[in-house]
Design an enzyme around this catalytic site. Structure first.
Site, PDB file in Angstrom:
ATOM      1  N   GLN A   1       0.968  -1.287   0.027  1.00 13.54           N
ATOM      2  CA  GLN A   1      -0.057  -0.114  -0.006  1.00 13.54           C
ATOM      3  C   GLN A   1       0.879   1.220   0.063  1.00 13.54           C
ATOM      4  O   GLN A   1       1.494   1.632   0.980  1.00 13.54           O
ATOM      5  CB  GLN A   1      -0.899  -0.107   1.320  1.00 13.54           C
ATOM      6  CG  GLN A   1      -1.707   1.204   1.377  1.00 13.54           C
ATOM      7  CD  GLN A   1      -2.514   1.185   2.695  1.00 13.54           C
ATOM      8  OE1 GLN A   1      -2.975   0.116   3.153  1.00 13.54           O
ATOM      9  NE2 GLN A   1      -2.614   2.141   3.561  1.00 13.54           N
TER      10      GLN A   1
ATOM     11  N   GLU B   1      -9.198  -1.553   5.947  1.00  9.05           N
ATOM     12  CA  GLU B   1      -8.001  -2.092   6.728  1.00  9.05           C
ATOM     13  C   GLU B   1      -8.207  -2.876   7.922  1.00  9.05           C
ATOM     14  O   GLU B   1      -9.038  -2.656   8.600  1.00  9.05           O
ATOM     15  CB  GLU B   1      -6.988  -0.932   6.915  1.00  9.05           C
ATOM     16  CG  GLU B   1      -5.628  -1.572   7.030  1.00  9.05           C
ATOM     17  CD  GLU B   1      -4.458  -0.223   7.197  1.00  9.05           C
ATOM     18  OE1 GLU B   1      -4.729   0.760   6.785  1.00  9.05           O
ATOM     19  OE2 GLU B   1      -3.402  -0.719   7.458  1.00  9.05           O
TER      20      GLU B   1
ATOM     21  N   SER C   1       4.639  -1.045   4.164  1.00 11.40           N
ATOM     22  CA  SER C   1       4.965  -2.366   4.350  1.00 11.40           C
ATOM     23  C   SER C   1       5.098  -3.467   3.378  1.00 11.40           C
ATOM     24  O   SER C   1       4.210  -3.276   2.617  1.00 11.40           O
ATOM     25  CB  SER C   1       3.881  -2.437   5.513  1.00 11.40           C
ATOM     26  OG  SER C   1       3.925  -1.414   6.647  1.00 11.40           O
TER      27      SER C   1
ATOM     28  N   GLU D   1      -4.807   9.116  17.776  1.00 15.09           N
ATOM     29  CA  GLU D   1      -5.235  10.462  17.858  1.00 15.09           C
ATOM     30  C   GLU D   1      -6.044  10.792  16.761  1.00 15.09           C
ATOM     31  O   GLU D   1      -7.328  11.186  16.722  1.00 15.09           O
ATOM     32  CB  GLU D   1      -4.066  11.438  17.714  1.00 15.09           C
ATOM     33  CG  GLU D   1      -3.259  11.781  19.130  1.00 15.09           C
ATOM     34  CD  GLU D   1      -2.083  10.477  19.203  1.00 15.09           C
ATOM     35  OE1 GLU D   1      -1.848   9.846  18.254  1.00 15.09           O
ATOM     36  OE2 GLU D   1      -1.624  10.223  20.178  1.00 15.09           O
TER      37      GLU D   1
HETATM   38  C1  FAD Z   1       5.375  -0.008  11.272  1.00 11.56           C
HETATM   39  C2  FAD Z   1       4.376   1.000  10.081  1.00 11.56           C
HETATM   40  C3  FAD Z   1       3.985   0.419   9.031  1.00 11.56           C
HETATM   41  C4  FAD Z   1       3.259   1.199   8.205  1.00 11.56           C
HETATM   42  N1  FAD Z   1       2.756   0.689   7.015  1.00 11.56           N
HETATM   43  C5  FAD Z   1       2.259   1.580   6.003  1.00 11.56           C
HETATM   44  C6  FAD Z   1       1.897   1.158   4.809  1.00 11.56           C
HETATM   45  O1  FAD Z   1       2.051   0.004   4.314  1.00 11.56           O
HETATM   46  N2  FAD Z   1       1.481   1.928   3.750  1.00 11.56           N
HETATM   47  C7  FAD Z   1       1.214   3.387   4.077  1.00 11.56           C
HETATM   48  O2  FAD Z   1       0.575   3.976   3.188  1.00 11.56           O
HETATM   49  N3  FAD Z   1       1.810   3.607   5.020  1.00 11.56           N
HETATM   50  C8  FAD Z   1       2.061   2.830   6.198  1.00 11.56           C
HETATM   51  N4  FAD Z   1       2.527   3.625   7.502  1.00 11.56           N
HETATM   52  C9  FAD Z   1       2.565   4.970   7.887  1.00 11.56           C
HETATM   53  C10 FAD Z   1       1.194   5.285   8.663  1.00 11.56           C
HETATM   54  O3  FAD Z   1       0.079   5.432   8.311  1.00 11.56           O
HETATM   55  C11 FAD Z   1       1.630   6.611   9.083  1.00 11.56           C
HETATM   56  O4  FAD Z   1       2.941   6.760   9.885  1.00 11.56           O
HETATM   57  C12 FAD Z   1       0.748   7.299  10.093  1.00 11.56           C
HETATM   58  O5  FAD Z   1      -0.612   7.669   9.447  1.00 11.56           O
HETATM   59  C13 FAD Z   1       1.034   8.457  10.830  1.00 11.56           C
HETATM   60  O6  FAD Z   1       1.601   9.576   9.852  1.00 11.56           O
HETATM   61  P1  FAD Z   1       3.061  10.058  10.162  1.00 11.56           P
HETATM   62  O7  FAD Z   1       4.014   8.938  10.449  1.00 11.56           O
HETATM   63  O8  FAD Z   1       3.424  10.987   9.043  1.00 11.56           O
HETATM   64  O9  FAD Z   1       2.914  11.129  11.658  1.00 11.56           O
HETATM   65  P2  FAD Z   1       2.304  12.383  11.689  1.00 11.56           P
HETATM   66  O10 FAD Z   1       1.212  12.439  10.817  1.00 11.56           O
HETATM   67  O11 FAD Z   1       3.371  13.282  11.328  1.00 11.56           O
HETATM   68  O12 FAD Z   1       1.847  12.463  13.148  1.00 11.56           O
HETATM   69  C14 FAD Z   1       2.784  12.799  14.173  1.00 11.56           C
HETATM   70  C15 FAD Z   1       1.926  12.847  15.550  1.00 11.56           C
HETATM   71  O13 FAD Z   1       0.962  13.936  15.559  1.00 11.56           O
HETATM   72  C16 FAD Z   1      -0.350  13.516  15.850  1.00 11.56           C
HETATM   73  N5  FAD Z   1      -1.337  14.137  15.021  1.00 11.56           N
HETATM   74  C17 FAD Z   1      -1.150  14.382  13.442  1.00 11.56           C
HETATM   75  N6  FAD Z   1      -2.228  15.223  13.140  1.00 11.56           N
HETATM   76  C18 FAD Z   1      -3.008  15.120  14.145  1.00 11.56           C
HETATM   77  C19 FAD Z   1      -4.405  15.780  14.310  1.00 11.56           C
HETATM   78  N7  FAD Z   1      -4.994  16.251  13.346  1.00 11.56           N
HETATM   79  N8  FAD Z   1      -4.818  15.563  15.763  1.00 11.56           N
HETATM   80  C20 FAD Z   1      -4.243  15.123  16.395  1.00 11.56           C
HETATM   81  N9  FAD Z   1      -2.907  14.512  16.727  1.00 11.56           N
HETATM   82  C21 FAD Z   1      -2.404  14.471  15.175  1.00 11.56           C
HETATM   83  C22 FAD Z   1      -0.190  12.126  15.245  1.00 11.56           C
HETATM   84  O14 FAD Z   1      -1.300  11.163  15.994  1.00 11.56           O
HETATM   85  C23 FAD Z   1       1.031  11.825  15.835  1.00 11.56           C
HETATM   86  O15 FAD Z   1       1.235  11.223  17.196  1.00 11.56           O
HETATM   87  C24 FAD Z   1       3.211   2.653   8.469  1.00 11.56           C
HETATM   88  C25 FAD Z   1       3.660   3.172   9.658  1.00 11.56           C
HETATM   89  C26 FAD Z   1       4.297   2.529  10.560  1.00 11.56           C
HETATM   90  C27 FAD Z   1       4.912   2.864  11.678  1.00 11.56           C
END
Ligand code: FAD
Length: 377
Positions: A123, A241, A158, A362
């Site tokens: 994905q 999902e 992933s 969150e």
């Molecule tokens: C092990 C792992 C596997 C993954 N696999 C996939 C995959 O296969 N495909 C894919 O596309 N993605 C994948 N992801 C990505 C995952 O969906 C994102 O990491 C996730 O959506 C968070 O985005 P970010 O890492 O950019 O954090 P950010 O969006 O930058 O968030 C940082 C922090 O701020 C908080 N935050 C952000 N916005 C808000 C808001 N509006 N209100 C309150 N709090 C907020 C978040 O909760 C978090 O604590 C994976 C991530 C991990 C760690």
């Protein structure tokens, strides 16, 4: 709502149970020494389940499924969880995008091999600056003739290391509001210009990757839905999902909890009031999760598609899993950190990612507040 299994469901459970007693792989954890070996084991197990008729139970027959109700999938997953088998491709929910939005030709081309496990998917949604705020994604696809030329970077993809194809979200229009300029494309992960680089997460496993796209050519007939329909498709995919029922979470959770109880007894701490209280609390978490799973299943059996209330299941699952991984750490004490129980430590670290992938806790709470409770943004 009747939670009991009917005759057909009970017979199916017995059939799965008996088949697993004969066929479930043993000692596969030791053989899955690295990500490639784990990929091979997963593929072989997927194939075996498919040949035995256990994959795609709730999918239409014309695309390789069995046309059964969602409870049969849940029973299968429950028995797989109890038998502690390898987890098969966890990306089949991506097929929902093709099923709901693809052309007839795309469905016939991609769905049967997805179900059979011949072709593994990943994905490609998140990017370095587009996770929670997915609509800000910047990977750009320019239509030249009948080919999209794609440049950009995906993050946290992933399974990309062992995948064959990727469901990709790209920006095709920068001049419209950000949700409206996103399009969904399907690409072979081995297309020229794609570079997959593994990321080692905190427990050292390279299960997720960065994917770089440099002048990648994707035929326009591999676009799913209309240009600009990507956001709707992404939301559909995310609502499917996998939830706790789909991953046999209850059975896996019960097994893990029993193991912790045994560990507590073996270490002579099972009688301590705080350990007893924590174990009781863990059972309550498990029961809340179980009731939510059956409620969801009942909704799906009644033909209702998953909606924003799925975030409740996601939060319950996250809390329950992280709670017992923390409990195991406490029961093992210093041994979890001095190298005597690395499994405990790694599982604990891995459990921390559950509250991030598929939308952070969150964000799940935001969804519940806005879309279920109707609270102002
Ligand atoms: C092990 C792992 C596997 C993954 N696999 C996939 C995959 O296969 N495909 C894919 O596309 N993605 C994948 N992801 C990505 C995952 O969906 C994102 O990491 C996730 O959506 C968070 O985005 P970010 O890492 O950019 O954090 P950010 O969006 O930058 O968030 C940082 C922090 O701020 C908080 N935050 C952000 N916005 C808000 C808001 N509006 N209100 C309150 N709090 C907020 C978040 O909760 C978090 O604590 C994976 C991530 C991990 C760690």
């Amino acid at each position: 709502m009747d939670y009991r299994e009917n005759e057909q469901e009970a017979a199916f459970r017995k059939r799965v149970h008996d088949w697993l007693a004969e066929n479930a792989p043993r000692n596969w954890q030791e053989e899955a020494s690295d990500e490639k070996a784990a990929g091979r084991i997963t593929r072989a197990w997927h194939r075996k389940l498919y040949e035995a008729g256990f994959i795609g139970l709730s999918w239409p027959e014309e695309y390789g499924g069995r046309n059964l109700g969602p409870t049969f999938e849940a029973i299968l997953n429950d028995e797989l969880g109890k038998a502690d088998t390898p987890r098969i491709s966890f990306h089949n929910y991506l097929g929902r995008a093709i099923f709901a939005f693809g052309t007839e030709e795309q469905k016939r081309r991609f769905l049967p091999t997805m179900l059979s496990g011949e072709v593994q998917w990943c994905q490609g949604f998140s990017e370095p600056n587009a996770g929670s705020d997915l609509a800000s994604l910047r990977t750009f696809a320019e239509l030249r003739g009948d080919t999209y030329v794609v440049n950009g970077q995906k993050m946290w993809t992933s399974g990309a290391l062992n995948a064959d194809w990727c469901l990709l979200l790209v920006r095709t229009d920068r001049d419209v509001p950000k949700h409206k300029g996103i399009t969904c494309l399907l690409t072979s992960i081995r297309a020229p210009g794609i570079d997959v680089r593994p990321i080692r997460i905190s427990d050292g496993a390279p299960e997720t990757c960065e994917v770089f796209l440099d002048e990648v050519k994707i035929p326009a007939d591999q676009r799913v839905g209309d240009p600009g329909a990507g956001w709707r498709i992404a939301m559909t995919v995310l609502s499917f999902e996998r939830g706790p029922a789909d991953i046999g979470m209850i059975a896996t959770y019960d097994t893990a909890l029993r193991k912790i109880e045994d560990l507590a007894k073996a270490r002579g701490v099972a009688g301590q009031p705080e350990v007893r209280k924590a174990l009781a609390r863990a059972y309550v978490h498990g029961e809340a999760l179980r009731l939510n799973v059956v409620e969801q299943l009942s909704q799906r059996s009644a033909g209702r598609m998953p909606g924003p209330e799925g975030s409740v299941a996601r939060l319950l699952l996250t809390e329950a899993q992280q709670y017992i991984n923390h409990l195991e750490l406490e029961v093992m004490g210093a041994d979890a950190f001095n190298g005597r129980a690395t499994g405990t430590f790694n599982s604990y670290i891995r459990s921390r990612t559950i509250s991030i992938f598929g939308g952070t806790s969150e964000i799940q709470k935001n969804i519940l507040a806005n879309q279920v409770l109707g609270m102002p943004r």
